[in-house]
Design a protein around this motif. Structure first.
Motif, PDB file in Angstrom:
ATOM      1  N   ILE A 142      39.257  35.750  28.754  1.00  0.00           N
ATOM      2  CA  ILE A 142      40.207  36.414  29.650  1.00  0.00           C
ATOM      3  C   ILE A 142      40.051  37.922  29.510  1.00  0.00           C
ATOM      4  O   ILE A 142      40.147  38.452  28.400  1.00  0.00           O
ATOM      5  N   PRO A 143      39.807  38.637  30.595  1.00  0.00           N
ATOM      6  CA  PRO A 143      39.643  40.093  30.496  1.00  0.00           C
ATOM      7  C   PRO A 143      40.920  40.768  30.001  1.00  0.00           C
ATOM      8  O   PRO A 143      42.026  40.428  30.430  1.00  0.00           O
ATOM      9  N   GLY A 144      40.766  41.709  29.111  1.00  0.00           N
ATOM     10  CA  GLY A 144      41.901  42.469  28.618  1.00  0.00           C
ATOM     11  C   GLY A 144      42.332  43.545  29.598  1.00  0.00           C
ATOM     12  O   GLY A 144      41.711  43.755  30.650  1.00  0.00           O
ATOM     13  N   LYS A 145      43.380  44.263  29.241  1.00  0.00           N
ATOM     14  CA  LYS A 145      43.938  45.274  30.150  1.00  0.00           C
ATOM     15  C   LYS A 145      42.986  46.439  30.395  1.00  0.00           C
ATOM     16  O   LYS A 145      43.123  47.154  31.393  1.00  0.00           O
ATOM     17  N   THR A 146      42.032  46.627  29.503  1.00  0.00           N
ATOM     18  CA  THR A 146      41.096  47.748  29.663  1.00  0.00           C
ATOM     19  C   THR A 146      39.862  47.364  30.476  1.00  0.00           C
ATOM     20  O   THR A 146      39.042  48.235  30.794  1.00  0.00           O
ATOM     21  N   ALA A 147      39.710  46.076  30.803  1.00  0.00           N
ATOM     22  CA  ALA A 147      38.546  45.640  31.591  1.00  0.00           C
ATOM     23  C   ALA A 147      38.625  46.200  33.010  1.00  0.00           C
ATOM     24  O   ALA A 147      39.705  46.348  33.580  1.00  0.00           O
ATOM     25  N   GLY A 148      37.466  46.543  33.571  1.00  0.00           N
ATOM     26  CA  GLY A 148      37.425  47.071  34.926  1.00  0.00           C
ATOM     27  C   GLY A 148      37.818  46.025  35.955  1.00  0.00           C
ATOM     28  O   GLY A 148      37.809  44.813  35.687  1.00  0.00           O
ATOM     29  N   LEU A 149      38.145  46.496  37.166  1.00  0.00           N
ATOM     30  CA  LEU A 149      38.592  45.579  38.225  1.00  0.00           C
ATOM     31  C   LEU A 149      37.497  44.610  38.641  1.00  0.00           C
ATOM     32  O   LEU A 149      37.778  43.466  38.986  1.00  0.00           O
ATOM     33  N   GLU A 150      36.240  45.050  38.615  1.00  0.00           N
ATOM     34  CA  GLU A 150      35.162  44.139  38.992  1.00  0.00           C
ATOM     35  C   GLU A 150      35.027  43.009  37.975  1.00  0.00           C
ATOM     36  O   GLU A 150      34.791  41.853  38.340  1.00  0.00           O
ATOM     37  N   THR A 151      35.193  43.332  36.703  1.00  0.00           N
ATOM     38  CA  THR A 151      35.166  42.299  35.657  1.00  0.00           C
ATOM     39  C   THR A 151      36.341  41.343  35.834  1.00  0.00           C
ATOM     40  O   THR A 151      36.196  40.117  35.715  1.00  0.00           O
ATOM     41  N   LEU A 152      37.500  41.903  36.124  1.00  0.00           N
ATOM     42  CA  LEU A 152      38.685  41.079  36.371  1.00  0.00           C
ATOM     43  C   LEU A 152      38.465  40.140  37.546  1.00  0.00           C
ATOM     44  O   LEU A 152      38.771  38.943  37.467  1.00  0.00           O
ATOM     45  N   LEU A 153      37.911  40.680  38.639  1.00  0.00           N
ATOM     46  CA  LEU A 153      37.714  39.872  39.837  1.00  0.00           C
ATOM     47  C   LEU A 153      36.667  38.782  39.598  1.00  0.00           C
ATOM     48  O   LEU A 153      36.837  37.644  40.058  1.00  0.00           O
ATOM     49  N   GLU A 154      35.613  39.115  38.881  1.00  0.00           N
ATOM     50  CA  GLU A 154      34.575  38.121  38.587  1.00  0.00           C
ATOM     51  C   GLU A 154      35.162  36.945  37.811  1.00  0.00           C
ATOM     52  O   GLU A 154      34.875  35.784  38.110  1.00  0.00           O
ATOM     53  N   HIS A 155      35.986  37.249  36.833  1.00  0.00           N
ATOM     54  CA  HIS A 155      36.644  36.198  36.055  1.00  0.00           C
ATOM     55  C   HIS A 155      37.595  35.384  36.928  1.00  0.00           C
ATOM     56  O   HIS A 155      37.590  34.144  36.878  1.00  0.00           O
ATOM     57  N   PHE A 156      38.383  36.064  37.739  1.00  0.00           N
ATOM     58  CA  PHE A 156      39.364  35.403  38.597  1.00  0.00           C
ATOM     59  C   PHE A 156      38.688  34.422  39.553  1.00  0.00           C
ATOM     60  O   PHE A 156      39.126  33.274  39.699  1.00  0.00           O
ATOM     61  N   VAL A 157      37.611  34.852  40.179  1.00  0.00           N
ATOM     62  CA  VAL A 157      36.900  33.996  41.139  1.00  0.00           C
ATOM     63  C   VAL A 157      36.218  32.832  40.419  1.00  0.00           C
ATOM     64  O   VAL A 157      36.122  31.726  40.964  1.00  0.00           O
ATOM     65  N   LYS A 158      35.779  33.060  39.198  1.00  0.00           N
ATOM     66  CA  LYS A 158      35.155  31.977  38.432  1.00  0.00           C
ATOM     67  C   LYS A 158      36.160  30.876  38.123  1.00  0.00           C
ATOM     68  O   LYS A 158      35.840  29.685  38.193  1.00  0.00           O
ATOM     69  N   VAL A 159      37.383  31.273  37.792  1.00  0.00           N
ATOM     70  CA  VAL A 159      38.412  30.290  37.439  1.00  0.00           C
ATOM     71  C   VAL A 159      38.992  29.637  38.683  1.00  0.00           C
ATOM     72  O   VAL A 159      39.200  28.415  38.724  1.00  0.00           O
ATOM     73  N   VAL A 160      39.279  30.427  39.702  1.00  0.00           N
ATOM     74  CA  VAL A 160      39.861  29.916  40.954  1.00  0.00           C
ATOM     75  C   VAL A 160      38.969  30.345  42.107  1.00  0.00           C
ATOM     76  O   VAL A 160      39.086  31.454  42.603  1.00  0.00           O
ATOM     77  N   GLY A 161      38.073  29.482  42.508  1.00  0.00           N
ATOM     78  CA  GLY A 161      37.204  29.812  43.634  1.00  0.00           C
ATOM     79  C   GLY A 161      37.987  30.003  44.913  1.00  0.00           C
ATOM     80  O   GLY A 161      38.819  29.155  45.271  1.00  0.00           O
ATOM     81  N   LEU A 162      37.753  31.105  45.593  1.00  0.00           N
ATOM     82  CA  LEU A 162      38.467  31.363  46.843  1.00  0.00           C
ATOM     83  C   LEU A 162      38.117  30.317  47.898  1.00  0.00           C
ATOM     84  O   LEU A 162      38.896  30.060  48.826  1.00  0.00           O
ATOM     85  N   ASP A 163      36.953  29.689  47.746  1.00  0.00           N
ATOM     86  CA  ASP A 163      36.530  28.678  48.717  1.00  0.00           C
ATOM     87  C   ASP A 163      37.476  27.480  48.728  1.00  0.00           C
ATOM     88  O   ASP A 163      37.513  26.723  49.703  1.00  0.00           O
TER      89      ASP A 163
END
Length: 427
Positions: free
Chosen positions: A269-290
């Protein structure tokens, strides 16, 4: 001389196999309502066939028409037991279940009514109900039972496991035993047991990390939505059932459910200091928008109909995100997306009757769950009033709660119990 005997043995063996193939095809040909074609046999099997079985749209009124249901038959021997795999969705190719290997069994894997090619020309969802679904399975059991007379065992995974449970409820004498994997038995349209599970699973630190991801994604929506639009465009996704903005918000609410269901790593899980692109990559991996695209809404339409009509499902709590959701206005939105946005007519009476049956009458059942799988929240609870077994596997999720991942002692107990039940059914 030895080589001559070996050659004679091979000729006899080859002749016996050819005779068995010939007998199997002849007997399939003689069955009413069955079309078949040979396909590649899985390792360890003598032959395999794709079947198309004629089924009434309405088993109580056959004059209303019919469709052909797809199934896959994998044949070892007429002397081997049979595993009936009850799929919950479409089944485009032959799939081997681990239970088939453990039992050294034949297998027939049945695509679910109203999925894949197993659909009438006109989709009248009136006839997509569990009474009709299980009557399909009973018809196949009756037909192939003329060929395979050894004990039958039914099994299925997830929604296929639900099908296994409902099939045994309607037809308790069709099989010697049933083995549903990771199968929920939801009692409400939005079953509150899901919320309790998500509030307690894992460590407090991990649950906080999950909530932080949800909050951060929502608070940075203006930066993330353009990136998601490009992602969706590149993947060829279309959003007309839900808008992209609605899909985004549903995905945020879905995130913890999906995280635990699929057994993601808390350390990732990305921490609070992780960049938005890292956050988004993780988010999409866990919950595919498809999952919220038009293609998914179409592909899972029959599934959502069943959830909203008979089987129940889950929903989302939005209070923690007050002021951050712009598209979802309900306090407890459902995760069901009915085909054509039809109204839901769910009545809990049926699933509650099945639930009571599992607690009081459902013998020869083996339930397999993963302790961290979200769907375990609405699994069948342990009951000492039935001759059944439960295996809740520590650290396992929806995809890893399997016999092959059990301890040797657990696996031996499960297989020994199955053998006893199967032997008892012969008498």
């Amino acid at each position: 001389m030895r080589n001559k005997f070996l050659l004679f043995f091979l000729i006899l063996s080859s002749s016996a196999l050819q005779a068995q193939f010939s007998t199997l095809e002849q007997r399939l040909f003689e069955l009413p309502d069955v079309l078949f074609k040979a396909i590649d046999a899985p390792d360890g099997f003598e032959a395999a066939y794709e079947l198309h079985i004629k089924q009434p749209i309405d088993h109580e009124n056959p004059e209303k028409g019919y469709f052909y249901q797809r199934a896959y038959l994998s044949h070892r021997s007429f002397e081997a037991p049979m595993v009936l795999a009850t799929e919950g969705y479409m089944r485009p190719s032959n799939r081997m279940y681990e239970l088939t290997g453990y039992l050294n069994a034949n297998q027939v894997d049945v695509e679910h009514r109203y999925f894949g090619t197993s659909s009438p020309d006109s989709l009248d969802y009136t006839y997509l109900n569990l009474k009709q679904v299980t009557a399909d399975l009973h018809h196949i059991r009756t037909l192939l039972g003329q060929l395979y007379t050894q004990p039958w065992v039914s099994t299925g995974i997830s929604k296929g496991g639900q099908t296994t449970i409902f099939y045994r409820y309607f037809y308790p004498d069709d099989v010697a035993a049933s083995v549903p994997y990771v199968a929920p038995l939801n009692l409400e349209l939005t079953d509150d047991r899901i919320y309790e599970f998500l509030a307690n699973v894992g460590t407090e630190e991990c649950r906080k990390g999950i909530r932080d991801v949800q909050m951060r994604v929502l608070k940075n929506r203006e930066e993330l939505l353009p990136l998601l639009r490009w992602h969706a465009k590149g993947a060829g996704m279309e959003f007309t059932y839900l808008s992209l903005e609605e899909a985004f918000e549903y995905a945020v609410l879905e995130y913890p459910f999906s995280f635990w269901q699929l057994g993601h790593d808390c350390e990732a899980i990305p921490g609070k200091t992780a960049g938005l692109e890292t956050l988004l990559e993780h988010f999409v991996k866990v919950v595919g928008l498809d999952f919220y695209s038009d293609a998914s809404m179409f592909g899972y339409a029959s599934h959502y109909w069943q959830a909203g009509d008979e089987m129940g499902y889950y929903g989302f709590q939005t209070k923690p995100f007050k002021g951050l959701l712009k598209e979802i206005t309900e306090e407890e939105p459902t995760a069901i997306f009915m085909p054509g946005k039809a109204p839901m007519k769910f009545d809990p009476a049926f699933v509650k009757s099945v639930y009571n049956w599992t607690q009081r009458e459902a013998d020869e059942m083996i339930y397999i769950y993963g302790a961290i799988d979200t769907w375990t929240a609405t699994g069948v609870p342990v009951s000492d009033k039935v001759d059944a077994k439960w295996f809740v596997m520590e650290g396992k999720d929806h995809g890893s709660a399997r016999i092959r991942n059990m301890s040797e002692a657990e696996r031996a107990e499960l297989l020994q119990t199955l053998e006893q039940w199967m032997n008892a059914s012969k008498h």
